[in-house]
Enzyme design. Structure first.
Site, mmCIF file in Angstrom:
data_model
loop_
_atom_site.group_PDB
_atom_site.id
_atom_site.type_symbol
_atom_site.label_atom_id
_atom_site.label_comp_id
_atom_site.label_asym_id
_atom_site.label_seq_id
_atom_site.Cartn_x
_atom_site.Cartn_y
_atom_site.Cartn_z
ATOM 1 N N GLY A 71 0.859 -1.190 0.000
ATOM 2 C CA GLY A 71 0.000 0.000 0.000
ATOM 3 C C GLY A 71 0.888 1.230 0.000
ATOM 4 N N ARG A 72 0.346 2.333 0.495
ATOM 5 C CA ARG A 72 1.104 3.594 0.461
ATOM 6 C C ARG A 72 2.425 3.490 1.217
ATOM 7 N NH1 ARG A 72 -4.215 5.203 1.806
ATOM 8 N NH2 ARG A 72 -5.216 6.435 0.168
ATOM 9 N N ILE A 73 2.362 2.882 2.411
ATOM 10 C CA ILE A 73 3.586 2.839 3.226
ATOM 11 C C ILE A 73 4.610 1.877 2.601
ATOM 12 C CG2 ILE A 73 4.516 2.229 5.518
ATOM 13 C CD1 ILE A 73 1.976 3.473 6.731
ATOM 14 N N GLU A 92 0.559 -2.048 23.788
ATOM 15 C CA GLU A 92 1.280 -0.782 23.992
ATOM 16 C C GLU A 92 0.646 -0.030 25.155
ATOM 17 O OE1 GLU A 92 1.274 1.211 20.201
ATOM 18 O OE2 GLU A 92 2.246 -0.469 19.205
ATOM 19 N N ARG A 144 1.504 -2.335 12.634
ATOM 20 C CA ARG A 144 0.757 -2.727 13.830
ATOM 21 C C ARG A 144 1.417 -3.943 14.474
ATOM 22 N NH1 ARG A 144 -1.089 1.541 13.834
ATOM 23 N NH2 ARG A 144 -3.241 2.246 13.913
ATOM 24 N N HIS A 183 6.107 3.473 19.119
ATOM 25 C CA HIS A 183 5.079 3.847 18.139
ATOM 26 C C HIS A 183 5.263 5.299 17.663
ATOM 27 C CE1 HIS A 183 0.806 2.577 16.712
ATOM 28 N NE2 HIS A 183 1.339 3.417 15.850
HETATM 29 C C1 DGY Z 1 -1.776 5.370 12.514
HETATM 30 O O1 DGY Z 1 -2.127 6.491 12.148
HETATM 31 O O2 DGY Z 1 -2.485 4.374 12.417
HETATM 32 C C2 DGY Z 1 -0.421 5.266 13.094
HETATM 33 O O3 DGY Z 1 -0.166 4.064 13.686
HETATM 34 C C3 DGY Z 1 -0.166 6.425 14.025
HETATM 35 O O4 DGY Z 1 1.184 6.697 13.895
#
Ligand code: DGY
Length: 314
Positions: free
Chosen positions: A156-158, A262, A233, A281
């Protein structure tokens, strides 16, 4: 007059400006009771809620709402929201993708370099006044980034933004995802990726299908000098399986920005492992990105209340 619940203060002045844009009564979470209870107690007459990934929006909360039109989450991830149920009640759910992609990819790339070049260990040696030997050809050797194979799971984007960075570092890039994407990167099957990558980088959303996606069996397929990197995640990796694999030296190390629970519990074995880099995070944690996220989250909320399309909806 609209009633809006806001669970956290956000960077920028966007939340305060809501009142200049619509006739609204904004109620901020005051930390006096737990936030889930606070939402249950106050959601009945709310038209919109502006939340973060800490707030679990489940059926119980949604059922209490009588007027709710929009759940605007200040995050790209939405695993904390029962999106299908919200939609079945005609509640629009919005999120903040795109604006955080680059910051998150920067951080993921950063922790990858940090673990493989042993940057934190080096920093600790100096800060603990333990740098006593002269420069030495064998001192603290790490593993290179350039020329290595990065296997990205999820495109995806990331995932895409990580690939761009990997390109700049002259890495060989391969990816696996459920569906092939229209990108100029070698698509491979998962076993091939796990067996051939020097860095396996998770870039997946968390959902029912990706929960504990990386388990012992999959980690065992990785090269024993490879690293597992995760900044999306925590629950995508079975953390106990990862700890076991690290103890058994099945892989060289890991870099994690996200965790199954977390904040990470203080007795989590990962904390003591020198070959593991941990950050709390921080993917989107720059003032610039967090401000843009606030702008998008507020616009999403206002657009829905005004009867317009939000910038992003699920
Ligand atoms: C999100 O936006 O889901 C990220 O985990 C926050 O950094």
């Amino acid at each position: 007059m609209y009633r809006i619940l806001v669970t956290r203060e956000l960077p920028g002045n966007y939340v305060n400006e809501i009142k200049n844009k619509i006739d609204a009564n904004i109620l901020f979470y005051d930390n006096k009771i737990n936030v889930h209870q606070w939402l249950i107690d106050n959601i009945e007459d709310a038209d919109g809620i502006l939340i973060t990934l800490n707030e679990k929006i489940d059926k119980e909360i949604i059922d209490k709402a009588r007027k709710l039109k929009v759940i605007s989450t200040y995050s790209v991830g939405y695993d904390h929201i029962d999106v299908d149920y919200a939609k079945s009640k005609n509640v629009t759910v919005t999120n903040t993708p795109e604006v955080l992609t680059d910051a998150t990819a920067d951080l993921i790339f950063g922790i990858m370099i940090t673990v493989s070049r042993r940057i934190i260990e080096g920093n600790e040696i100096i800060k603990n006044n333990q740098w006593e030997s002269q420069w030495n050809p064998y001192y603290m050797l790490g593993s290179e980034i350039h020329g290595k194979t990065i296997g990205i799971i999820g495109m995806g984007r990331i995932g895409n933004a990580i690939a761009k960075r990997a390109n700049g570092f002259d890495m060989k890039i391969i990816y696996y995802s459920k569906h092939r994407h229209d990108v100029n990167i070698d698509y491979v099957d998962l076993n091939y990726l796990l067996k051939n990558s020097d860095f396996v980088v998770i870039a997946l959303d968390l959902n029912n299908e990706t929960y504990h996606f990386m388990d012992y069996g999959k980690i065992k397929l990785m090269k024993n000098n490879s690293y597992l990197i995760n900044g999306t995640r925590g629950k995508i990796i079975n953390e106990n399986d990862l700890i076991r694999a690290l103890n058994e030296k099945i892989i060289e190390g890991a870099a994690l920005d996200v965790f199954e629970n977390e904040p990470l519990s203080h007795d989590n074995p990962l904390i003591k492992m020198k070959n593991v880099v941990l950050t709390p995070h921080l993917g989107s944690a720059t003032l610039e990105t967090r401000s843009k996220m606030a702008e998008v989250a507020v616009k999403n909320l206002l657009n829905v209340l005004n009867g317009n399309e939000p910038l992003y909806k699920l």
